[in-house]
Each structure stands twice: as structure tokens, then as C-alpha cells.
Enzyme design. Structure first.
Site, PDB file in Angstrom:
ATOM      1  N   GLY A   1       0.761  -1.247   0.000  1.00 32.81           N
ATOM      2  CA  GLY A   1       0.000   0.000   0.000  1.00 32.81           C
ATOM      3  C   GLY A   1       0.785   1.287   0.000  1.00 32.81           C
ATOM      4  O   GLY A   1       0.302   2.306  -0.482  1.00 32.81           O
TER       5      GLY A   1
ATOM      6  N   GLU B   1       4.119   4.032   6.126  1.00 32.54           N
ATOM      7  CA  GLU B   1       2.930   3.170   6.047  1.00 32.54           C
ATOM      8  C   GLU B   1       1.822   3.936   5.312  1.00 32.54           C
ATOM      9  O   GLU B   1       1.752   5.165   5.375  1.00 32.54           O
ATOM     10  CB  GLU B   1       2.545   2.800   7.494  1.00 32.54           C
ATOM     11  CG  GLU B   1       1.415   1.849   7.703  1.00 32.54           C
ATOM     12  CD  GLU B   1       1.521   0.485   7.034  1.00 32.54           C
ATOM     13  OE1 GLU B   1       1.599   0.448   5.801  1.00 32.54           O
ATOM     14  OE2 GLU B   1       1.446  -0.544   7.742  1.00 32.54           O
ATOM     15  N   ASP B   2       0.975   3.204   4.623  1.00 29.45           N
ATOM     16  CA  ASP B   2      -0.144   3.854   3.919  1.00 29.45           C
ATOM     17  C   ASP B   2      -1.243   4.253   4.892  1.00 29.45           C
ATOM     18  O   ASP B   2      -1.749   5.363   4.867  1.00 29.45           O
ATOM     19  CB  ASP B   2      -0.703   2.940   2.810  1.00 29.45           C
ATOM     20  CG  ASP B   2      -1.058   1.530   3.307  1.00 29.45           C
ATOM     21  OD1 ASP B   2      -0.765   1.193   4.476  1.00 29.45           O
ATOM     22  OD2 ASP B   2      -1.629   0.762   2.513  1.00 29.45           O
TER      23      ASP B   2
ATOM     24  N   ASP C   1      -4.811   1.355  10.785  1.00 32.80           N
ATOM     25  CA  ASP C   1      -6.220   1.052  11.046  1.00 32.80           C
ATOM     26  C   ASP C   1      -6.314   0.614  12.520  1.00 32.80           C
ATOM     27  O   ASP C   1      -6.374   1.448  13.409  1.00 32.80           O
ATOM     28  CB  ASP C   1      -6.639  -0.040  10.058  1.00 32.80           C
ATOM     29  CG  ASP C   1      -8.107  -0.427  10.135  1.00 32.80           C
ATOM     30  OD1 ASP C   1      -8.849   0.201  10.888  1.00 32.80           O
ATOM     31  OD2 ASP C   1      -8.517  -1.375   9.438  1.00 32.80           O
TER      32      ASP C   1
ATOM     33  N   LYS D   1      -6.804   5.952  10.908  1.00 27.82           N
ATOM     34  CA  LYS D   1      -8.201   5.793  11.344  1.00 27.82           C
ATOM     35  C   LYS D   1      -8.186   5.778  12.864  1.00 27.82           C
ATOM     36  O   LYS D   1      -8.121   4.704  13.488  1.00 27.82           O
ATOM     37  CB  LYS D   1      -8.758   4.465  10.825  1.00 27.82           C
ATOM     38  CG  LYS D   1      -9.081   4.445   9.341  1.00 27.82           C
ATOM     39  CD  LYS D   1      -9.757   3.120   9.009  1.00 27.82           C
ATOM     40  CE  LYS D   1      -9.911   2.943   7.529  1.00 27.82           C
ATOM     41  NZ  LYS D   1     -10.341   1.577   7.169  1.00 27.82           N
TER      42      LYS D   1
ATOM     43  N   VAL E   1     -11.286   2.858   2.670  1.00 29.13           N
ATOM     44  CA  VAL E   1     -10.825   3.756   1.604  1.00 29.13           C
ATOM     45  C   VAL E   1      -9.967   3.000   0.585  1.00 29.13           C
ATOM     46  O   VAL E   1      -9.341   1.999   0.920  1.00 29.13           O
ATOM     47  CB  VAL E   1     -10.014   4.949   2.174  1.00 29.13           C
ATOM     48  CG1 VAL E   1     -10.907   5.950   2.871  1.00 29.13           C
ATOM     49  CG2 VAL E   1      -8.908   4.485   3.114  1.00 29.13           C
TER      50      VAL E   1
ATOM     51  N   ASP F   1      -5.812  -0.629  -1.788  1.00 38.01           N
ATOM     52  CA  ASP F   1      -6.657  -1.441  -2.663  1.00 38.01           C
ATOM     53  C   ASP F   1      -7.906  -1.951  -1.953  1.00 38.01           C
ATOM     54  O   ASP F   1      -7.975  -1.998  -0.722  1.00 38.01           O
ATOM     55  CB  ASP F   1      -5.880  -2.658  -3.166  1.00 38.01           C
ATOM     56  CG  ASP F   1      -5.708  -3.716  -2.073  1.00 38.01           C
ATOM     57  OD1 ASP F   1      -5.264  -3.359  -0.958  1.00 38.01           O
ATOM     58  OD2 ASP F   1      -6.044  -4.887  -2.314  1.00 38.01           O
TER      59      ASP F   1
ATOM     60  N   ARG G   1      -5.445   0.570  -6.594  1.00 39.60           N
ATOM     61  CA  ARG G   1      -4.164   1.141  -6.154  1.00 39.60           C
ATOM     62  C   ARG G   1      -3.675   2.257  -7.068  1.00 39.60           C
ATOM     63  O   ARG G   1      -2.919   3.135  -6.658  1.00 39.60           O
ATOM     64  CB  ARG G   1      -3.073   0.062  -6.108  1.00 39.60           C
ATOM     65  CG  ARG G   1      -3.292  -1.017  -5.073  1.00 39.60           C
ATOM     66  CD  ARG G   1      -2.012  -1.819  -4.905  1.00 39.60           C
ATOM     67  NE  ARG G   1      -2.242  -3.089  -4.242  1.00 39.60           N
ATOM     68  CZ  ARG G   1      -2.306  -3.254  -2.915  1.00 39.60           C
ATOM     69  NH1 ARG G   1      -2.187  -2.213  -2.118  1.00 39.60           N
ATOM     70  NH2 ARG G   1      -2.488  -4.444  -2.402  1.00 39.60           N
TER      71      ARG G   1
HETATM   72  P1  IMP Z   1      -3.847  -2.449  10.839  1.00 45.60           P
HETATM   73  O1  IMP Z   1      -2.897  -3.525  11.201  1.00 45.60           O
HETATM   74  O2  IMP Z   1      -5.242  -2.764  11.285  1.00 45.60           O
HETATM   75  O3  IMP Z   1      -3.413  -1.077  11.299  1.00 45.60           O
HETATM   76  O4  IMP Z   1      -3.970  -2.439   9.264  1.00 45.60           O
HETATM   77  C1  IMP Z   1      -2.977  -1.930   8.475  1.00 45.60           C
HETATM   78  C2  IMP Z   1      -3.113  -2.413   7.055  1.00 45.60           C
HETATM   79  O5  IMP Z   1      -4.462  -2.770   6.727  1.00 45.60           O
HETATM   80  C3  IMP Z   1      -2.756  -1.294   6.101  1.00 45.60           C
HETATM   81  O6  IMP Z   1      -1.386  -1.292   5.823  1.00 45.60           O
HETATM   82  C4  IMP Z   1      -3.588  -1.625   4.885  1.00 45.60           C
HETATM   83  O7  IMP Z   1      -2.900  -2.504   4.042  1.00 45.60           O
HETATM   84  C5  IMP Z   1      -4.808  -2.324   5.437  1.00 45.60           C
HETATM   85  N1  IMP Z   1      -5.980  -1.420   5.526  1.00 45.60           N
HETATM   86  C6  IMP Z   1      -6.543  -0.950   6.663  1.00 45.60           C
HETATM   87  N2  IMP Z   1      -7.595  -0.149   6.391  1.00 45.60           N
HETATM   88  C7  IMP Z   1      -7.691  -0.104   5.051  1.00 45.60           C
HETATM   89  C8  IMP Z   1      -8.583   0.601   4.145  1.00 45.60           C
HETATM   90  O8  IMP Z   1      -9.492   1.363   4.523  1.00 45.60           O
HETATM   91  N3  IMP Z   1      -8.353   0.411   2.819  1.00 45.60           N
HETATM   92  C9  IMP Z   1      -7.363  -0.396   2.347  1.00 45.60           C
HETATM   93  N4  IMP Z   1      -6.507  -1.054   3.142  1.00 45.60           N
HETATM   94  C10 IMP Z   1      -6.665  -0.908   4.491  1.00 45.60           C
END
Ligand code: IMP
Length: 177
Positions: free
Chosen positions: A48, A102-103, A106, A134, A156, A162, A168
Site C-alpha cells: 500500500g 505506512e499507507d 487502522d 483511522k 478507503v 486497494d 491502487r
Molecule cells: P492495521 O494492522 O489494522 O493497522 O492495518 C494496516 C493495514 O491494513 C494497512 O497497511 C492496509 O494494508 C490495510 N488497511 C486498513 N484499512 C484499510 C482501508 O481502509 N483500505 C485499504 N486497506 C486498508
């Protein structure tokens, strides 16, 4: 506002290409100031973050290194958070000034699980730059040093992110309708 369809879902424009570019240049400016005279190693997390890392890097006027690593598989619309392993991390991080790129953060689980592995190598410093955060979804404690946009807990796509493999390539960021 334009609405697009990816797979079975509709998404509407949320952040324009101009808004994203402006913010990325602001983050780069902050990093240029903070790291003046230093030589950070950017570790960008695939897939991402490739667009964010690329645009961010273009705006840097300090000496900097960049590597891309792969951490987790992420399928569908819920963050699995299953960190599999890190592939591509060949650099020895001892004494390095590391900036994770990082993109999106979440739940925060991905980075929360991965950071100890990096810290184990005793970098001189470790900071995190994420384009999106988020805040309402974040469950794991993380200190985010550079944040592009704080966004609501909605799925998103675009600008590297994606939905099941697609979206992407979009220059804008779209939010699930
Ligand atoms: P986390 O471990 O829950 O913080 O998730 C991180 C990863 O989940 C990110 O690097 C993204 O690849 C993916 N991700 C989380 N939310 C989204 C979203 O809204 N759209 C697309 N990818 C997401």
C-alpha cells in the site's frame, strides 16, 4: 464528487490528488527539517505505501536511504492484522535512524506486532510516517510521528490502497459510499 465502482462496491471521492500532494510535501518538509544533517533509512511497507513513499521521497532534500519490505497479507474489507513475516529487510538497522512509511494505520496491529522486531536491531531512532490514520479504529498503542490525514473509520481505496487487489492506481483517495 465522482463515484466509482470497484468489484461490487461504490466509492466516492474523499481526498483529491491536489490535497494529497500538498500534504505529502508538508510531511516531507517536516522531515527535511527534523533530519537535517542526518541520513535516515526509510522502510516503506508494501504494497500500500508505494505511492506515498515515492512521492514523499521526491520532496526530500536530505540524504536518505529507502527500502521496501512486505509484512502482512490483507484481504477483503476487514483488516486481518495477521503479520506473516517481513520480507526484504536486509539492512542492518544498528545505529540507523529509521522512519517507517505506512499507507494507513487502522487497528494498529500490523505495526504494533512488527516494531519489536525492528527495535531488537537497536536502531538509533525509530519513527513512523503514515499517510492515513483511522483514529477511531486504532486498538493497539502506537506513537505516530508524521500523520497525513486523520480519517473516519470507513474503508478507503486509491493512492496505493486497494480493495481486493484493485484501486491502487487511483491518484485520489475514495471512501466507501
Ligand atoms: P492495521 O494492522 O489494522 O493497522 O492495518 C494496516 C493495514 O491494513 C494497512 O497497511 C492496509 O494494508 C490495510 N488497511 C486498513 N484499512 C484499510 C482501508 O481502509 N483500505 C485499504 N486497506 C486498508
Amino acid at each position: 464528487m465522482s463515484v466509482i465502482k470497484i468489484h461490487d462496491k461504490s466509492f466516492e471521492t474523499y481526498l483529491s490528488a491536489e490535497t494529497i500532494q500538498q500534504r505529502v510535501s508538508e510531511i516531507a518538509a517536516a522531515i527535511n527539517t527534523d533530519y537535517k544533517g542526518r541520513r535516515p533509512l526509510f522502510i516503506a511497507i508494501l504494497n500500500g505505501s508505494f505511492m506515498f513513499a515515492s512521492d514523499l521521497f521526491k520532496h526530500l532534500d536530505i540524504e536518505a536511504e529507502l527500502c521496501f519490505i512486505k509484512l502482512a497479507s490483507y484481504k477483503g474489507m476487514k483488516s486481518s492484522g495477521n503479520v506473516v513475516t517481513s520480507i526484504g529487510l536486509e539492512d542492518d538497522l544498528f545505529d540507523k535512524e529509521v522512519i517507517i512509511v505506512e499507507d494507513i494505520v487502522d487497528t494498529g496491529k500490523t505495526l504494533h506486532k512488527f516494531l519489536p522486531k525492528l527495535l531488537h536491531q537497536q536502531p538509533q531512532s525509530l519513527k513512523i510516517a503514515t499517510l492515513l490514520h483511522k483514529t477511531d479504529a486504532t486498538e493497539y498503542p502506537l506513537t505516530l510521528d508524521y500523520v497525513g490525514f486523520t480519517i473516519p473509520n470507513k474503508f478507503v481505496v486509491g493512492y496505493g490502497l486497494d480493495y481486493d487487489g484493485l484501486g491502487r492506481n487511483l491518484k485520489e483517495i475514495y471512501q466507501l459510499v
